[in-house]
Design a protein around this motif. Sequence first.
Motif, mmCIF file in Angstrom:
data_model
loop_
_atom_site.group_PDB
_atom_site.id
_atom_site.type_symbol
_atom_site.label_atom_id
_atom_site.label_comp_id
_atom_site.label_asym_id
_atom_site.label_seq_id
_atom_site.Cartn_x
_atom_site.Cartn_y
_atom_site.Cartn_z
ATOM 1 N N LEU A 39 -13.421 -16.960 5.864
ATOM 2 C CA LEU A 39 -13.249 -17.196 7.346
ATOM 3 C C LEU A 39 -13.144 -18.488 7.565
ATOM 4 O O LEU A 39 -12.049 -18.906 8.589
ATOM 5 C CB LEU A 39 -14.492 -16.761 8.041
ATOM 6 C CG LEU A 39 -14.594 -16.354 9.479
ATOM 7 C CD1 LEU A 39 -13.649 -15.177 9.533
ATOM 8 C CD2 LEU A 39 -15.866 -16.151 9.991
ATOM 9 N N ASP A 40 -13.799 -19.581 7.422
ATOM 10 C CA ASP A 40 -13.479 -20.908 8.030
ATOM 11 C C ASP A 40 -13.323 -21.996 6.885
ATOM 12 O O ASP A 40 -13.413 -23.195 6.923
ATOM 13 C CB ASP A 40 -14.609 -21.345 8.834
ATOM 14 C CG ASP A 40 -16.042 -21.620 8.002
ATOM 15 O OD1 ASP A 40 -16.000 -20.976 7.034
ATOM 16 O OD2 ASP A 40 -16.833 -21.806 8.982
ATOM 17 N N TYR A 94 -2.745 -23.223 1.429
ATOM 18 C CA TYR A 94 -2.851 -21.608 1.932
ATOM 19 C C TYR A 94 -2.452 -21.829 3.481
ATOM 20 O O TYR A 94 -1.707 -20.865 4.089
ATOM 21 C CB TYR A 94 -4.264 -21.138 1.957
ATOM 22 C CG TYR A 94 -4.337 -19.651 2.429
ATOM 23 C CD1 TYR A 94 -4.136 -18.618 1.474
ATOM 24 C CD2 TYR A 94 -4.616 -19.445 3.617
ATOM 25 C CE1 TYR A 94 -4.146 -17.465 1.951
ATOM 26 C CE2 TYR A 94 -4.763 -18.274 4.232
ATOM 27 C CZ TYR A 94 -4.552 -17.235 3.169
ATOM 28 O OH TYR A 94 -4.474 -15.672 3.691
ATOM 29 N N LEU A 95 -2.812 -22.495 4.161
ATOM 30 C CA LEU A 95 -2.803 -22.831 5.684
ATOM 31 C C LEU A 95 -1.483 -22.813 5.905
ATOM 32 O O LEU A 95 -0.758 -22.335 7.225
ATOM 33 C CB LEU A 95 -3.427 -23.840 6.359
ATOM 34 C CG LEU A 95 -3.797 -23.736 7.777
ATOM 35 C CD1 LEU A 95 -4.560 -22.318 8.348
ATOM 36 C CD2 LEU A 95 -4.761 -25.035 8.421
ATOM 37 N N SER A 96 -0.529 -23.533 5.343
ATOM 38 C CA SER A 96 0.850 -23.655 5.662
ATOM 39 C C SER A 96 1.762 -22.470 5.031
ATOM 40 O O SER A 96 2.772 -22.085 5.575
ATOM 41 C CB SER A 96 1.275 -25.040 4.758
ATOM 42 O OG SER A 96 1.267 -24.545 3.305
ATOM 43 N N ALA A 97 1.125 -21.583 4.186
ATOM 44 C CA ALA A 97 1.795 -20.384 3.680
ATOM 45 C C ALA A 97 1.641 -19.086 4.446
ATOM 46 O O ALA A 97 2.377 -18.246 4.295
ATOM 47 C CB ALA A 97 1.704 -20.390 2.278
ATOM 48 N N CYS A 98 0.496 -18.931 4.926
ATOM 49 C CA CYS A 98 0.227 -17.808 5.740
ATOM 50 C C CYS A 98 0.815 -17.611 7.182
ATOM 51 O O CYS A 98 1.516 -18.566 7.473
ATOM 52 C CB CYS A 98 -1.469 -17.689 6.153
ATOM 53 S SG CYS A 98 -1.916 -19.124 7.275
ATOM 54 N N ASP A 99 1.086 -16.432 7.489
ATOM 55 C CA ASP A 99 1.730 -16.145 8.460
ATOM 56 C C ASP A 99 1.228 -16.736 9.962
ATOM 57 O O ASP A 99 0.175 -17.194 9.921
ATOM 58 C CB ASP A 99 1.996 -14.717 8.796
ATOM 59 C CG ASP A 99 0.853 -13.783 9.115
ATOM 60 O OD1 ASP A 99 -0.056 -14.307 9.770
ATOM 61 O OD2 ASP A 99 0.442 -12.741 8.772
ATOM 62 N N SER A 145 0.152 -15.692 12.840
ATOM 63 C CA SER A 145 -1.020 -15.220 13.550
ATOM 64 C C SER A 145 -2.190 -15.601 12.626
ATOM 65 O O SER A 145 -3.216 -15.867 13.274
ATOM 66 C CB SER A 145 -1.004 -13.608 13.543
ATOM 67 O OG SER A 145 -0.744 -12.885 12.254
ATOM 68 N N GLU A 146 -2.350 -15.452 11.422
ATOM 69 C CA GLU A 146 -3.232 -15.897 10.792
ATOM 70 C C GLU A 146 -3.742 -17.179 10.821
ATOM 71 O O GLU A 146 -4.956 -17.670 10.989
ATOM 72 C CB GLU A 146 -3.281 -15.481 9.193
ATOM 73 C CG GLU A 146 -4.739 -15.729 8.193
ATOM 74 C CD GLU A 146 -4.159 -15.367 6.774
ATOM 75 O OE1 GLU A 146 -5.257 -15.554 6.018
ATOM 76 O OE2 GLU A 146 -3.000 -15.119 6.387
ATOM 77 N N ARG A 147 -2.777 -18.085 10.447
ATOM 78 C CA ARG A 147 -2.932 -19.571 10.762
ATOM 79 C C ARG A 147 -3.500 -19.720 12.222
ATOM 80 O O ARG A 147 -4.213 -20.837 12.196
ATOM 81 C CB ARG A 147 -1.149 -20.082 10.471
ATOM 82 C CG ARG A 147 -1.590 -21.929 10.621
ATOM 83 C CD ARG A 147 -0.273 -22.498 9.959
ATOM 84 N NE ARG A 147 0.949 -21.865 10.662
ATOM 85 C CZ ARG A 147 1.710 -21.158 10.114
ATOM 86 N NH1 ARG A 147 1.674 -20.792 8.896
ATOM 87 N NH2 ARG A 147 2.733 -20.904 10.376
ATOM 88 N N GLU A 148 -2.933 -19.418 13.248
ATOM 89 C CA GLU A 148 -3.546 -19.766 14.435
ATOM 90 C C GLU A 148 -5.120 -19.263 14.696
ATOM 91 O O GLU A 148 -5.854 -19.775 15.222
ATOM 92 C CB GLU A 148 -2.799 -18.730 15.773
ATOM 93 C CG GLU A 148 -1.213 -19.399 15.844
ATOM 94 C CD GLU A 148 -1.200 -21.178 16.204
ATOM 95 O OE1 GLU A 148 -2.172 -21.304 16.828
ATOM 96 O OE2 GLU A 148 -0.633 -21.656 15.441
ATOM 97 N N ALA A 149 -5.318 -18.054 13.862
ATOM 98 C CA ALA A 149 -6.756 -17.755 14.096
ATOM 99 C C ALA A 149 -7.705 -18.647 13.210
ATOM 100 O O ALA A 149 -8.695 -19.010 13.778
ATOM 101 C CB ALA A 149 -6.902 -16.205 13.622
#
Length: 278
Positions: A111-112, A149-154, A156-160
């Motif tokens: 989650l975080d 990971y944070l740079s590769a995810c889409d 919407s997921e990155r913003e969450a």
Amino acid sequence: MMLERKVKTVRALERGLDVLLEVQARRAASLHELHVALGLPKATLLRMLLTLGRKGLVWQRLADGAYLPHVDALARSPSAAIEHVAEVASPHMKALSTKVAWPSVLAVPRLDHMEILETNSPLFRLDSAILGPVGVKLSYIHTATGRAYLSACDESEREAIIARLRPRDSTEAAEEDLRAILAETRSRGYAAREPLHPWPDRSKQLVLRDGRRSMAVPIMAGGSPVATINLTWPAKRGTDEAVVLRHLDALQQTAAAIGRAVEAQAAMASGTTVNFTI
């Protein structure tokens, strides 16, 4: 009346099944734990575990030498296959250790934070190369592992994720800096610890004082990141540029091989046929 025939059980098979059932019950067991629980000599246990491993019933984690039950790929859902990425990644990480002088961790998103699932650092006899253990939580913001990971995810997921991590007193400039770091990471194909970012997080102070450098890349499956894998080395033993030049290709190839293995596992679970070259 028919008489029951007395048939002897196969003692060796019984003991092997006892070992398998004990590993399954514990979910993860060391050789010593199995020795204490079952009363079998460690040499005997090693032979049984090797046999069970060759039959695809157990596997050994690199991080701590624990034996874990193999989950039949046909019984897995695609999401469960992602959770068991450590199993498919482990042999690839072992192979990587023969090509690169520095250790790696495999981590998955939570989650975080990112959570370490596997590391090959026990294969390196270096005090400066101790990583892990399994279960350690890593920052999305301050580690190469998290940034990959944070740079590769889409989006919407990155913003969450960013919304969960954003401090109450965050400034617009700090958030713009984070997005610039992630954009640079995507463009160059790997993540690094630098530049530092002002947001407080679980790993910030450790990153500042541990004297290590790191680079990481995402493990992609089905077009999305499912985990990340890194390389970590003492800062005094090599500059970022030198290590990247020498080892980035091997790290990316390992990540790609793990991604294909995860995809193949998910395809088996869904009953589809996919051809991958590993």
